[in-house]
Design an enzyme around this catalytic site. Structure first.
Site, PDB file in Angstrom:
ATOM      1  N   HIS A   1       0.852  -1.203   0.000  1.00  0.00           N
ATOM      2  CA  HIS A   1       0.000   0.000   0.000  1.00  0.00           C
ATOM      3  C   HIS A   1       0.883   1.248   0.000  1.00  0.00           C
ATOM      4  O   HIS A   1       2.106   1.192   0.218  1.00  0.00           O
ATOM      5  CB  HIS A   1      -0.931   0.007   1.215  1.00  0.00           C
ATOM      6  CG  HIS A   1      -0.218   0.048   2.534  1.00  0.00           C
ATOM      7  ND1 HIS A   1       0.208   1.226   3.124  1.00  0.00           N
ATOM      8  CD2 HIS A   1       0.158  -0.958   3.382  1.00  0.00           C
ATOM      9  CE1 HIS A   1       0.791   0.962   4.267  1.00  0.00           C
ATOM     10  NE2 HIS A   1       0.795  -0.362   4.459  1.00  0.00           N
TER      11      HIS A   1
ATOM     12  N   CYS B   1       3.285  -4.827   6.825  1.00  0.00           N
ATOM     13  CA  CYS B   1       2.926  -4.526   5.435  1.00  0.00           C
ATOM     14  C   CYS B   1       4.128  -3.963   4.669  1.00  0.00           C
ATOM     15  O   CYS B   1       5.180  -3.663   5.242  1.00  0.00           O
ATOM     16  CB  CYS B   1       1.777  -3.521   5.403  1.00  0.00           C
ATOM     17  SG  CYS B   1       0.194  -4.239   5.897  1.00  0.00           S
TER      18      CYS B   1
END
Length: 356
Positions: free
Chosen positions: A315, A331
């Protein structure tokens, strides 16, 4: 004188009468069939039967000897010239002719099978018998018995040898880079077509090689079918995008800190969201957090690509200073312009490798 002469005549007549009577008694007449009745019975045998001899004349047709050789120009099976041969020689020639093997080919491989191995037999004796009585130049058919079940079993054996399954290309990592194995096309022999061809070869005595026909079985995955592959190097905080085995582009990223490391392994993209909401994960560091809608303060930036590891994705980040470091909660963070570009390049299902 006269009296003496008369007496002499009378005596002579009496003697003549006695002589005649004796002759009659010794020779039976045709009218007297019964002998005279006396003290002794005499049986007279009947005359012998009359025998008639019949003469029969027999006409004998001369036998034409069968020729010891077959007439000139006679052939058997349309190919074997037996004219001028003895029956024994003709039988040997026809047997050798029929015993020629049937050849099947696929590519550069040739296999041969004799009619006996295929369960076939020819009526050679009947053909030679007919050839002995046929006119010069005639052709005698050679009948063949060829059982289909035996031929089908032979062709099935061929199929086991020549058939091969298609092999798909497979993706793996070699020295930290994607490697796609080469695919292999499969094939399947058309068994029904081959059975008919072998049967026809036996029946018609045509021993030309039979080219087996096979269907091509294509692999489902080939080298060309592999598109983008993402390889994330956790130690160097780099994300490499490959087209198959060719490197397309490299990006700097941020990965998980030591307490919340980014997982290692092979994954794939399962979801893509534009302008995502951020929802607190079930983790101690986010237990009091609230969902954050899309916007400048959203920790996911403007794009989210979730992978098959729970709660982990690629992301954007509103904190560009974190790129290049291991500071996330697992992440993979990217600069917002770069994650938007990557978002448009890859699809759901794209493989993602995370290595040290």
């Amino acid at each position: 004188m006269r009296r003496g002469l008369s007496f002499a005549l009378l005596a002579a007549c009496s003697a003549a009468g006695l002589l005649a009577a004796g002759l009659l008694v010794g020779t039976p007449s045709a009218d007297a069939q019964q002998p005279p009745t006396t003290g002794t019975t005499t049986t007279v045998p009947p005359p012998p039967p009359t025998t008639t001899t019949t003469t029969t004349t027999t006409t004998t047709t001369p036998t034409v000897p069968r020729p010891t050789t077959i007439a000139a120009g006679v052939t058997i099976g349309g190919q074997v010239l037996v004219g001028g041969l003895s029956p024994a020689e003709a039988t040997a020639e026809v047997k050798a002719f029929f015993a020629r093997p049937v050849t099947v080919k696929l590519g550069k491989v040739s296999l041969r099978a004799t009619p006996k191995q295929l369960g076939a037999s020819a009526y050679v004796g009947d053909a030679v018998k007919q050839a002995r009585i046929f006119a010069p130049g005639a052709n005698v058919p050679l009948k063949v018995a060829a059982p289909l079940p035996r031929i089908e079993r032979y062709v099935a054996t061929l199929a086991k040898r020549f058939d091969r399954a298609a092999v798909d290309s497979e993706l793996s990592l070699r020295n930290g880079k994607p490697f796609v194995t080469k695919e292999r096309v499969g094939r399947r022999v058309r068994q029904s077509t081959a059975v008919r061809a072998v049967f026809r070869s036996l029946k018609t005595h045509d021993r030309a090689p039979i080219a087996l026909r096979a269907d091509v079985i294509g692999p489902q995955a080939t080298r060309a079918s592999f598109g983008d592959v993402i390889v994330i190097r956790r130690g160097s905080n780099k994300l490499n995008l490959y087209a198959g085995m060719k490197l397309r582009r490299t990006f700097g990223v941020a990965t998980g800190e030591s307490r919340y490391p980014t997982p290692l392994g092979r994954f794939h993209i399962v979801v893509k969201w534009r302008n995502p909401w951020w929802y607190p994960p079930q983790s101690d560091w986010a237990k009091d957090a609230k969902p954050i809608p899309p916007g400048p303060g959203n920790p996911l930036g403007t794009r989210w690509m979730g992978i098959s590891s729970p709660a982990v994705g690629i992301h954007g980040t509103p904190d560009p200073a974190s790129i290049g470091y291991s500071v996330s909660h697992g992440c993979i963070r990217m600069l917002i312009p770069e994650v938007e570009w990557l978002f448009n390049q890859v699809d759901v299902g794209t493989p993602v490798y995370i290595v040290q």
